[in-house]
Design a protein around this motif. Structure first.
Motif, PDB file in Angstrom:
ATOM      1  N   THR A 148       0.605  -1.211  -0.156  1.00  0.00           N
ATOM      2  CA  THR A 148       0.070  -0.264   0.158  1.00  0.00           C
ATOM      3  C   THR A 148       0.754   0.607  -0.104  1.00  0.00           C
ATOM      4  OG1 THR A 148      -2.097  -1.144   1.513  1.00  0.00           O
ATOM      5  CG2 THR A 148      -1.966   1.020   0.783  1.00  0.00           C
ATOM      6  N   ALA A 149       1.990   1.007   0.473  1.00  0.00           N
ATOM      7  CA  ALA A 149       3.406   2.260   0.905  1.00  0.00           C
ATOM      8  C   ALA A 149       3.732   2.500  -0.179  1.00  0.00           C
ATOM      9  CB  ALA A 149       4.060   2.243   2.309  1.00  0.00           C
ATOM     10  N   TRP A 150       4.211   1.575  -1.071  1.00  0.00           N
ATOM     11  CA  TRP A 150       4.540   1.297  -2.836  1.00  0.00           C
ATOM     12  C   TRP A 150       3.702   2.022  -3.552  1.00  0.00           C
ATOM     13  CZ3 TRP A 150       4.106  -0.981  -7.409  1.00  0.00           C
ATOM     14  CH2 TRP A 150       4.807  -0.666  -8.136  1.00  0.00           C
ATOM     15  N   THR A 151       2.424   1.364  -3.164  1.00  0.00           N
ATOM     16  CA  THR A 151       1.405   1.957  -4.174  1.00  0.00           C
ATOM     17  C   THR A 151       1.444   3.241  -4.547  1.00  0.00           C
ATOM     18  OG1 THR A 151       0.270  -0.039  -4.181  1.00  0.00           O
ATOM     19  CG2 THR A 151      -0.797   1.947  -5.298  1.00  0.00           C
ATOM     20  N   ALA A 152       0.871   3.938  -2.983  1.00  0.00           N
ATOM     21  CA  ALA A 152       0.876   5.501  -2.651  1.00  0.00           C
ATOM     22  C   ALA A 152       2.426   6.069  -2.969  1.00  0.00           C
ATOM     23  CB  ALA A 152       0.673   5.299  -1.159  1.00  0.00           C
ATOM     24  N   THR A 153       2.613   5.732  -2.845  1.00  0.00           N
ATOM     25  CA  THR A 153       4.470   6.540  -4.184  1.00  0.00           C
ATOM     26  C   THR A 153       4.007   7.134  -4.680  1.00  0.00           C
ATOM     27  OG1 THR A 153       5.802   5.207  -2.178  1.00  0.00           O
ATOM     28  CG2 THR A 153       7.032   6.260  -4.496  1.00  0.00           C
ATOM     29  N   SER A 154       3.609   5.516  -5.521  1.00  0.00           N
ATOM     30  CA  SER A 154       3.021   6.002  -7.240  1.00  0.00           C
ATOM     31  C   SER A 154       2.486   7.436  -7.728  1.00  0.00           C
ATOM     32  CB  SER A 154       2.646   4.853  -7.699  1.00  0.00           C
ATOM     33  OG  SER A 154       3.303   3.891  -8.131  1.00  0.00           O
ATOM     34  N   GLY A 155       1.248   7.053  -6.962  1.00  0.00           N
ATOM     35  CA  GLY A 155       0.675   8.473  -6.567  1.00  0.00           C
ATOM     36  C   GLY A 155       1.117  10.150  -6.521  1.00  0.00           C
ATOM     37  N   LEU A 156       1.854   9.522  -5.483  1.00  0.00           N
ATOM     38  CA  LEU A 156       3.170  10.892  -4.729  1.00  0.00           C
ATOM     39  C   LEU A 156       4.004  11.037  -5.733  1.00  0.00           C
ATOM     40  CD1 LEU A 156       3.790  12.660  -2.500  1.00  0.00           C
ATOM     41  CD2 LEU A 156       5.054  11.552  -2.338  1.00  0.00           C
ATOM     42  N   ALA A 157       4.230  10.578  -7.104  1.00  0.00           N
ATOM     43  CA  ALA A 157       5.256  10.941  -7.761  1.00  0.00           C
ATOM     44  C   ALA A 157       4.798  11.439  -8.619  1.00  0.00           C
ATOM     45  CB  ALA A 157       5.696   9.069  -8.233  1.00  0.00           C
ATOM     46  N   ILE A 158       3.929  11.088  -9.770  1.00  0.00           N
ATOM     47  CA  ILE A 158       1.970  12.159 -10.140  1.00  0.00           C
ATOM     48  C   ILE A 158       2.284  13.445 -10.071  1.00  0.00           C
ATOM     49  CG2 ILE A 158       0.245  11.655 -11.316  1.00  0.00           C
ATOM     50  CD1 ILE A 158      -0.256   8.222 -10.258  1.00  0.00           C
ATOM     51  N   ALA A 159       2.012  13.605  -8.665  1.00  0.00           N
ATOM     52  CA  ALA A 159       2.406  14.983  -8.359  1.00  0.00           C
ATOM     53  C   ALA A 159       3.461  16.167  -8.328  1.00  0.00           C
ATOM     54  CB  ALA A 159       1.150  15.407  -7.663  1.00  0.00           C
ATOM     55  N   GLY A 311       2.140  22.003 -12.004  1.00  0.00           N
ATOM     56  CA  GLY A 311       2.615  20.548 -10.913  1.00  0.00           C
ATOM     57  C   GLY A 311       1.835  21.084  -9.313  1.00  0.00           C
ATOM     58  N   VAL A 312       1.491  22.068  -8.490  1.00  0.00           N
ATOM     59  CA  VAL A 312       0.782  22.499  -7.843  1.00  0.00           C
ATOM     60  C   VAL A 312      -0.531  22.512  -7.610  1.00  0.00           C
ATOM     61  CG1 VAL A 312       0.252  23.807  -5.679  1.00  0.00           C
ATOM     62  CG2 VAL A 312       1.892  24.256  -6.873  1.00  0.00           C
ATOM     63  N   ARG A 313      -1.381  22.824  -8.827  1.00  0.00           N
ATOM     64  CA  ARG A 313      -2.891  21.534  -9.064  1.00  0.00           C
ATOM     65  C   ARG A 313      -2.940  20.571  -9.382  1.00  0.00           C
ATOM     66  NH1 ARG A 313      -1.793  26.614  -9.746  1.00  0.00           N
ATOM     67  NH2 ARG A 313      -3.727  28.993  -9.615  1.00  0.00           N
ATOM     68  N   LEU A 314      -1.584  19.330  -9.577  1.00  0.00           N
ATOM     69  CA  LEU A 314      -2.062  18.122  -9.281  1.00  0.00           C
ATOM     70  C   LEU A 314      -2.166  17.534  -7.989  1.00  0.00           C
ATOM     71  CD1 LEU A 314       0.259  16.816 -12.731  1.00  0.00           C
ATOM     72  CD2 LEU A 314      -2.768  17.917 -12.380  1.00  0.00           C
ATOM     73  N   LEU A 315      -1.678  18.236  -7.290  1.00  0.00           N
ATOM     74  CA  LEU A 315      -1.290  17.472  -6.201  1.00  0.00           C
ATOM     75  C   LEU A 315      -2.489  17.384  -5.088  1.00  0.00           C
ATOM     76  CD1 LEU A 315       0.852  20.347  -3.764  1.00  0.00           C
ATOM     77  CD2 LEU A 315       1.547  18.157  -4.521  1.00  0.00           C
ATOM     78  N   PRO A 316      -3.737  17.768  -5.347  1.00  0.00           N
ATOM     79  CA  PRO A 316      -4.984  16.835  -5.100  1.00  0.00           C
ATOM     80  C   PRO A 316      -5.137  15.858  -4.941  1.00  0.00           C
ATOM     81  CG  PRO A 316      -5.723  18.836  -5.527  1.00  0.00           C
ATOM     82  CD  PRO A 316      -3.902  18.822  -5.631  1.00  0.00           C
ATOM     83  N   LEU A 317      -4.782  15.679  -6.492  1.00  0.00           N
ATOM     84  CA  LEU A 317      -4.563  13.255  -6.790  1.00  0.00           C
ATOM     85  C   LEU A 317      -3.528  12.822  -6.458  1.00  0.00           C
ATOM     86  CD1 LEU A 317      -4.300  12.181 -10.149  1.00  0.00           C
ATOM     87  CD2 LEU A 317      -3.091  11.174  -8.947  1.00  0.00           C
ATOM     88  N   ALA A 318      -2.660  13.289  -5.627  1.00  0.00           N
ATOM     89  CA  ALA A 318      -1.087  12.576  -4.742  1.00  0.00           C
ATOM     90  C   ALA A 318      -2.196  12.561  -2.878  1.00  0.00           C
ATOM     91  CB  ALA A 318      -0.238  13.374  -4.461  1.00  0.00           C
ATOM     92  N   GLY A 319      -2.995  13.810  -2.974  1.00  0.00           N
ATOM     93  CA  GLY A 319      -3.554  13.460  -1.017  1.00  0.00           C
ATOM     94  C   GLY A 319      -4.170  12.713  -1.469  1.00  0.00           C
ATOM     95  N   ALA A 320      -5.048  12.279  -2.426  1.00  0.00           N
ATOM     96  CA  ALA A 320      -6.384  11.575  -1.882  1.00  0.00           C
ATOM     97  C   ALA A 320      -5.606  10.327  -3.094  1.00  0.00           C
ATOM     98  CB  ALA A 320      -7.187  11.822  -3.536  1.00  0.00           C
ATOM     99  N   VAL A 321      -4.396   9.742  -3.361  1.00  0.00           N
ATOM    100  CA  VAL A 321      -4.085   8.293  -3.189  1.00  0.00           C
ATOM    101  C   VAL A 321      -3.908   7.725  -1.706  1.00  0.00           C
ATOM    102  CG1 VAL A 321      -1.899   7.433  -3.744  1.00  0.00           C
ATOM    103  CG2 VAL A 321      -3.064   9.286  -4.962  1.00  0.00           C
ATOM    104  N   PHE A 322      -3.593   8.863  -0.907  1.00  0.00           N
ATOM    105  CA  PHE A 322      -2.846   8.461  -0.376  1.00  0.00           C
ATOM    106  C   PHE A 322      -3.978   8.198   0.977  1.00  0.00           C
ATOM    107  CE2 PHE A 322       1.002  10.525  -0.554  1.00  0.00           C
ATOM    108  CZ  PHE A 322       2.054   9.276   0.339  1.00  0.00           C
ATOM    109  N   ALA A 323      -5.188   8.960   0.660  1.00  0.00           N
ATOM    110  CA  ALA A 323      -6.652   8.659   1.361  1.00  0.00           C
ATOM    111  C   ALA A 323      -7.226   7.351   0.793  1.00  0.00           C
ATOM    112  CB  ALA A 323      -7.633   9.805   1.006  1.00  0.00           C
ATOM    113  N   GLY A 324      -7.084   7.357  -0.542  1.00  0.00           N
ATOM    114  CA  GLY A 324      -7.268   5.466  -0.823  1.00  0.00           C
ATOM    115  C   GLY A 324      -6.499   4.612  -0.161  1.00  0.00           C
ATOM    116  N   ALA A 325      -5.061   4.738  -0.742  1.00  0.00           N
ATOM    117  CA  ALA A 325      -4.306   3.893   0.159  1.00  0.00           C
ATOM    118  C   ALA A 325      -5.355   3.354   1.719  1.00  0.00           C
ATOM    119  CB  ALA A 325      -3.079   4.192   0.081  1.00  0.00           C
ATOM    120  N   ALA A 326      -5.510   4.185   2.688  1.00  0.00           N
ATOM    121  CA  ALA A 326      -5.328   4.343   3.806  1.00  0.00           C
ATOM    122  C   ALA A 326      -6.869   3.204   3.622  1.00  0.00           C
ATOM    123  CB  ALA A 326      -5.695   5.518   4.461  1.00  0.00           C
ATOM    124  N   VAL A 327      -7.580   3.633   3.166  1.00  0.00           N
ATOM    125  CA  VAL A 327      -9.199   3.315   3.595  1.00  0.00           C
ATOM    126  C   VAL A 327      -8.620   2.032   2.897  1.00  0.00           C
ATOM    127  CG1 VAL A 327     -11.003   2.975   2.012  1.00  0.00           C
ATOM    128  CG2 VAL A 327     -10.410   4.944   3.010  1.00  0.00           C
TER     129      VAL A 327
END
Length: 534
Positions: A148-159, A311-327
């Motif tokens: 899950t942490a590995w996957t969340a890193t992918s989302g973080l990298a996108i932003a 780049g700043v405007r893509l940050l919500p996607l990264a935050g949402a990836v972490f939220a989905g990973a937590a769920v």
């Protein structure tokens, strides 16, 4: 405790104490591999202007990375299994960093593409190594959380990729975006020796190099056809590549079925959890990379945001990836993988369909719901899918498992950018022809139709021309913006339909929790936990 991790993980009688620090190193390694593509998206306009890239040149600057990356992962994952997974990780990081340095220094199109290809080779070593080391290092009860942490890193990298690239482009040339990777790679190499324990497969026989070669030819040809055909027409090259890919996959399947130690046991595709998860990863990244590809262009060219602002405007996607990973960390152990993967695919499909509402008057706020839903869907579903894929492989084939997962991911992303990007271009050209075709000379219209950036460049020339003027330039800018918005909406409709079809396929293929992997054949095929691994 010694400074360097030197005890092989397979010799440990209890879980490795610094495994969560090791995970940080693996996630850093993954971060730069994904950032290599996402950072280039915002650097593309500056590269195009400086190097005078044609649309074909730009496509291959982007995809010169993708072809070796996708084609080599399976084979290089197997080599890492046999000789040294940590050694493969370190070697891949060094190759990747070398390609990045080369890319920052050259100023010719061919050399930039070559540098990207070198980076792709490095990434093909790094990606499967990160997953195989993760699974080998963590006990089974903790693997889902680690993945899950590995996957969340992918989302973080996108932003983070566009954000860092945009920040550098404020004061530096596009070559600086290649250098983002170098300090991270150096830190990851040092961290690998200090924190990541050595690991290799025990009792692994000879590598199936014939099967490996067939996989390279098949996947490489398929990715080439995917890139060339939709963008530049199905001429002799793409058709020949598609035929080679088809014949290669048939030969690969037949060879692997007969080989006593196959590179990839193709019988695994008969296992519904494995095949369903592979399909889910492919469709997820089809939608994700395709949507981000044209959303980023809209933010830059239509709304006028610079690279950093984009780049700043893509940050919500990264935050949402972490939220989905937590769920998914809470729900998957209780409900099973189907109960998180399928709803996640539905949410991802909705996120793509939301972009059908984009028009010439849309603002960034119209993209936020789609970014949030897409990020949440990735976090919710990709982790259990990856965990299921890796759980289908025994300890001796973890690198191959990582290669299979990552090949599906990369094929999905390549298809998303190629297919949806081609549809976007066609819709944009058709709409612009209707709106501005009678008011522009043919040469100017042809330039404007190449891309939204080309259309805006033509408008700028018209503004300074004695035969044009600000009013005509403004009319063309409006036509370009309207055409691109129409292209985004039209492409999102097709993309949403494809995503919906993928969600339906996964719904039918993935078994329910009670029946998942419980058939006699499937139960026999499941790898047993090695008590010493961990």
């Amino acid at each position: 405790m010694p400074l360097f991790a030197h005890t092989p993980v397979e010799r440990m009688s209890e879980p490795y104490r610094r495994r969560w620090w090791a995970l940080l190193v693996l996630c850093l390694s993954l971060l730069i591999v994904v950032m290599a593509n996402t950072s280039l998206i915002v650097a593309a306009p500056a590269m195009t202007e400086d190097l005078r890239l044609s649309s074909s040149d730009l496509q291959w600057v982007i995809d010169g990375y993708t072809v070796p990356y996708a084609a080599l992962m399976l084979v290089l994952g197997a080599i890492g299994d046999k000789y040294s997974r940590r050694g493969a990780l370190v070697l891949g990081l060094l190759v990747f960093a070398g390609g990045s340095v080369m890319g920052s220094l050259v100023d010719e199109t061919g050399l930039v593409i070559a540098a990207r290809a070198v980076m792709g080779v490095g990434a093909a070593v790094v990606m499967p190594a990160t997953l195989s080391l993760l699974v080998a290092t963590f006990p089974k009860r903790e693997r889902a959380r680690a993945i899950t942490a590995w996957t969340a890193t992918s989302g973080l990298a996108i932003a983070v990729g566009p954000l860092l690239a945009g920040w550098l482009l404020e004061d530096h040339a596009w070559g600086s975006t290649f250098l983002i990777n170098v300090p991270v790679a150096v830190v990851a190499v040092v961290g690998a020796f200090v924190l990541v324990p050595p690991s290799r497969a025990r009792g692994m026989g000879r590598i199936d190099y014939v099967g490996g070669l067939l996989s390279i030819v098949s996947v490489g040809s398929l990715v080439y056809a995917i890139i060339e055909g939709p963008h530049f027409g199905w001429g002799t090259g793409p058709i020949a590549a598609a035929l080679v890919a088809g014949a290669g996959f048939v030969a690969f399947t037949l060879w692997e079925l007969r080989h006593p130690q196959p590179m990839l046991d193709v019988r695994k595709f008969a296992l519904r959890p494995f095949s369903g998860s592979m399909i889910a990863v492919l469709f997820f990244f089809f939608g994700a990379f395709g949507s981000i590809y044209y959303a980023t262009q809209y933010l830059q060219f239509v709304l006028g945001h610079d690279a950093l602002e984009t780049g700043v405007r893509l940050l919500p996607l990264a935050g949402a990836v972490f939220a989905g990973a937590a769920v998914t960390g809470k729900l998957t152990p209780k409900l099973g993988v189907k109960a998180t993967i399928v709803p996640g695919m539905v949410i991802g499909t909705v996120s793509v369909f939301l972009l059908t509402q984009i028009d010439n008057g849309s603002s960034y706020a119209d993209f936020v719901p789609s970014l949030l839903l897409l990020g949440f869907a990735i976090g919710l579903s990709v982790s259990p899918a990856t965990d299921t894929i890796m759980g289908s492989f025994p300890e001796s084939e973890l690198g191959v498992g990582g290669g299979a997962n990552d090949t599906s991911l990369e094929l999905g992303g390549s298809l998303g950018i190629a297919v949806l990007g081609s549809l976007l271009s066609t819709a944009y050209q058709d709409e612009l022809t209707g709106l501005a075709g009678g008011r522009l000379p043919q040469a100017a219209l042809d330039t404007a139709k190449e891309s939204v950036g080309g259309g805006l460049a033509v408008a700028e020339r018209i503004a300074g021309s004695p035969d044009g003027g600000p009013q005509q330039a403004r009319a063309l800018v409006d036509a370009v913006h309207e055409s691109f918005a129409h292209g985004v909406a039209h492409t999102s409709l097709v993309g949403g339909v494809i995503m919906a079809a993928g969600a339906l396929i996964v719904l039918l293929v993935l078994p329910g929790r009670r029946s998942a992997g419980q058939g006699p054949a499937e139960a026999a095929a499941e790898p047993k936990e090695d008590a010493k691994v961990g």
